[in-house]
Scaffold this motif. Structure first.
Motif, PDB file in Angstrom:
ATOM      1  N   UNK A  51       4.782   7.375   1.803  1.00 28.60           N
ATOM      2  CA  UNK A  51       4.997   6.466   2.797  1.00 28.60           C
ATOM      3  C   UNK A  51       4.049   5.240   2.395  1.00 28.60           C
ATOM      4  N   UNK A  52       4.760   4.061   2.770  1.00 28.35           N
ATOM      5  CA  UNK A  52       4.076   2.636   2.465  1.00 28.35           C
ATOM      6  C   UNK A  52       4.252   1.560   3.515  1.00 28.35           C
ATOM      7  N   UNK A  53       3.483   0.553   3.398  1.00 23.91           N
ATOM      8  CA  UNK A  53       3.512  -0.537   4.123  1.00 23.91           C
ATOM      9  C   UNK A  53       3.434  -1.681   3.311  1.00 23.91           C
ATOM     10  N   UNK A  54       4.282  -2.939   3.796  1.00 29.03           N
ATOM     11  CA  UNK A  54       4.330  -4.129   2.953  1.00 29.03           C
ATOM     12  C   UNK A  54       3.455  -5.262   3.807  1.00 29.03           C
ATOM     13  N   UNK A  55       2.789  -6.030   3.041  1.00 30.66           N
ATOM     14  CA  UNK A  55       2.315  -7.315   3.707  1.00 30.66           C
ATOM     15  C   UNK A  55       3.060  -8.487   2.970  1.00 30.66           C
ATOM     16  N   UNK A  56       3.726  -9.156   4.056  1.00 33.82           N
ATOM     17  CA  UNK A  56       4.317 -10.419   3.691  1.00 33.82           C
ATOM     18  C   UNK A  56       3.934 -11.590   4.534  1.00 33.82           C
ATOM     19  N   UNK A  57       3.349 -12.555   3.994  1.00 31.00           N
ATOM     20  CA  UNK A  57       2.398 -13.585   4.429  1.00 31.00           C
ATOM     21  C   UNK A  57       1.348 -13.024   4.949  1.00 31.00           C
ATOM     22  N   UNK A  58       0.917 -13.258   6.171  1.00 28.49           N
ATOM     23  CA  UNK A  58      -0.499 -12.646   6.762  1.00 28.49           C
ATOM     24  C   UNK A  58      -0.183 -11.375   7.243  1.00 28.49           C
ATOM     25  N   UNK A  59       1.036 -10.732   7.526  1.00 31.76           N
ATOM     26  CA  UNK A  59       1.315  -9.715   8.344  1.00 31.76           C
ATOM     27  C   UNK A  59       1.448  -8.444   7.705  1.00 31.76           C
ATOM     28  N   UNK A  60       0.804  -7.432   8.193  1.00 29.10           N
ATOM     29  CA  UNK A  60       1.195  -6.003   7.481  1.00 29.10           C
ATOM     30  C   UNK A  60       2.370  -5.281   8.372  1.00 29.10           C
TER      31      UNK A  60
ATOM     32  N   UNK B   5       0.995  -1.250   0.171  1.00 27.49           N
ATOM     33  CA  UNK B   5       0.034  -0.075  -0.172  1.00 27.49           C
ATOM     34  C   UNK B   5       1.031   1.216  -0.102  1.00 27.49           C
ATOM     35  N   UNK B   6       0.549   2.077  -0.766  1.00 23.73           N
ATOM     36  CA  UNK B   6       1.465   3.499  -1.050  1.00 23.73           C
ATOM     37  C   UNK B   6       0.707   4.664  -0.829  1.00 23.73           C
ATOM     38  N   UNK B   7       1.146   5.693  -0.101  1.00 27.83           N
ATOM     39  CA  UNK B   7       0.344   6.905   0.196  1.00 27.83           C
ATOM     40  C   UNK B   7       1.437   8.162  -0.422  1.00 27.83           C
ATOM     41  N   UNK B   8       0.606   9.077  -0.808  1.00 23.79           N
ATOM     42  CA  UNK B   8       1.511  10.124  -1.684  1.00 23.79           C
ATOM     43  C   UNK B   8       0.834  11.617  -1.401  1.00 23.79           C
ATOM     44  N   UNK B   9       1.753  12.511  -1.066  1.00 20.42           N
ATOM     45  CA  UNK B   9       1.214  13.987  -0.858  1.00 20.42           C
ATOM     46  C   UNK B   9       1.918  14.625  -1.577  1.00 20.42           C
ATOM     47  N   UNK B  10       1.420  15.622  -2.616  1.00 24.90           N
ATOM     48  CA  UNK B  10       2.154  16.345  -3.432  1.00 24.90           C
ATOM     49  C   UNK B  10       2.072  17.886  -2.913  1.00 24.90           C
ATOM     50  N   UNK B  11       3.266  18.633  -2.858  1.00 23.00           N
ATOM     51  CA  UNK B  11       3.340  19.901  -2.531  1.00 23.00           C
ATOM     52  C   UNK B  11       3.939  20.689  -3.649  1.00 23.00           C
ATOM     53  N   UNK B  12       3.594  22.083  -3.738  1.00 23.85           N
ATOM     54  CA  UNK B  12       4.153  23.234  -4.097  1.00 23.85           C
ATOM     55  C   UNK B  12       4.882  23.995  -3.010  1.00 23.85           C
ATOM     56  N   UNK B  13       6.121  24.338  -3.122  1.00 22.67           N
ATOM     57  CA  UNK B  13       7.000  24.851  -2.018  1.00 22.67           C
ATOM     58  C   UNK B  13       7.081  26.386  -2.112  1.00 22.67           C
ATOM     59  N   UNK B  14       6.618  27.090  -1.052  1.00 24.21           N
ATOM     60  CA  UNK B  14       6.398  28.322  -0.988  1.00 24.21           C
ATOM     61  C   UNK B  14       7.678  28.929  -0.299  1.00 24.21           C
ATOM     62  N   UNK B  15       7.944  30.120  -0.590  1.00 20.19           N
ATOM     63  CA  UNK B  15       9.285  30.864   0.183  1.00 20.19           C
ATOM     64  C   UNK B  15       9.077  31.000   1.450  1.00 20.19           C
ATOM     65  N   UNK B  16       7.847  31.090   2.026  1.00 19.58           N
ATOM     66  CA  UNK B  16       7.858  31.605   3.358  1.00 19.58           C
ATOM     67  C   UNK B  16       7.443  30.530   4.460  1.00 19.58           C
ATOM     68  N   UNK B  17       7.765  29.136   3.907  1.00 20.86           N
ATOM     69  CA  UNK B  17       7.591  28.167   4.841  1.00 20.86           C
ATOM     70  C   UNK B  17       6.120  27.576   4.690  1.00 20.86           C
ATOM     71  N   UNK B  18       5.147  28.074   4.290  1.00 24.04           N
ATOM     72  CA  UNK B  18       3.787  27.578   4.126  1.00 24.04           C
ATOM     73  C   UNK B  18       3.409  26.747   2.825  1.00 24.04           C
ATOM     74  N   UNK B  19       4.122  25.494   2.661  1.00 23.74           N
ATOM     75  CA  UNK B  19       3.986  24.691   1.360  1.00 23.74           C
ATOM     76  C   UNK B  19       2.611  24.471   1.078  1.00 23.74           C
ATOM     77  N   UNK B  20       2.103  24.772  -0.292  1.00 20.13           N
ATOM     78  CA  UNK B  20       0.864  24.416  -0.460  1.00 20.13           C
ATOM     79  C   UNK B  20       0.495  23.047  -0.948  1.00 20.13           C
TER      80      UNK B  20
END
Length: 156
Positions: free
Chosen positions: A132-141, A76-91
């Motif tokens: 970020x991601x997680x992996x299932x191997x066998x029966x365990x995540x 399972x994979x999660x992704x967040x996409x950002x635009x970097x702002x000069x003032x530290x408040x990324x969109x």
């Protein structure tokens, strides 16, 4: 009668070079540690790498994630996409989640991709992604990995 071993006196230039080399080694160590590491993370036989975004044209950035797994795994994979702002408040441009990606062969690779529109400020913007991601191997995540950030790309 005691025997003493004569010591050679080194010329000033040789001593200066030796001291300089030692000093540079001490100064260069922390500088070398400051170099950014590869953003990929490995867990349970899978490696996920958030790639540097690319310019897809017409105010669009493409965000790719490369996955490599060894053996029978589900990811399972999660992704967040950002635009970097000069003032530290990324969109935040957007987010995505991919569930139950199956890897059945001994050595399998996959690339995921999402595109987002970027509002250009003065002709260029800087964008990045976090994964970020997680992996299932066998029966365990596994637990979710910490968020890994890609390199920042300039979109013109």
């Amino acid at each position: 009668m005691s025997t003493t071993t004569p010591t050679k006196s080194r010329p000033f230039g040789t001593r200066f070079a030796l001291i300089s080399a030692v000093s540079l080694g001490l100064i260069g160590g922390p500088v070398a540690l400051a170099v950014p590491a590869d953003a990929s993370t490995s867990l349970r036989g899978c490696t996920v790498d958030p790639l540097k975004p690319t310019d897809a044209g017409k105010n669009v950035a493409e965000f790719k994630i490369r996955i490599h797994c060894n053996g029978n795994k589900i990811v399972d994979v999660r992704q967040k996409r950002f635009e970097k702002d000069r003032h530290g408040r990324d969109d935040r441009l957007g987010s995505s989640e991919w569930r139950r990606l199956e890897f059945n062969r001994h050595d399998e690779r996959m690339t995921l991709s999402k595109k987002d529109t970027v509002d250009k400020d003065k002709g260029k913007d800087r964008v990045y992604q976090e994964v970020s991601f997680r992996v299932k191997s066998g029966n365990d995540w596994s637990d979710w990995t910490k968020w890994e950030r890609s390199d920042v790309a300039v979109i013109r």
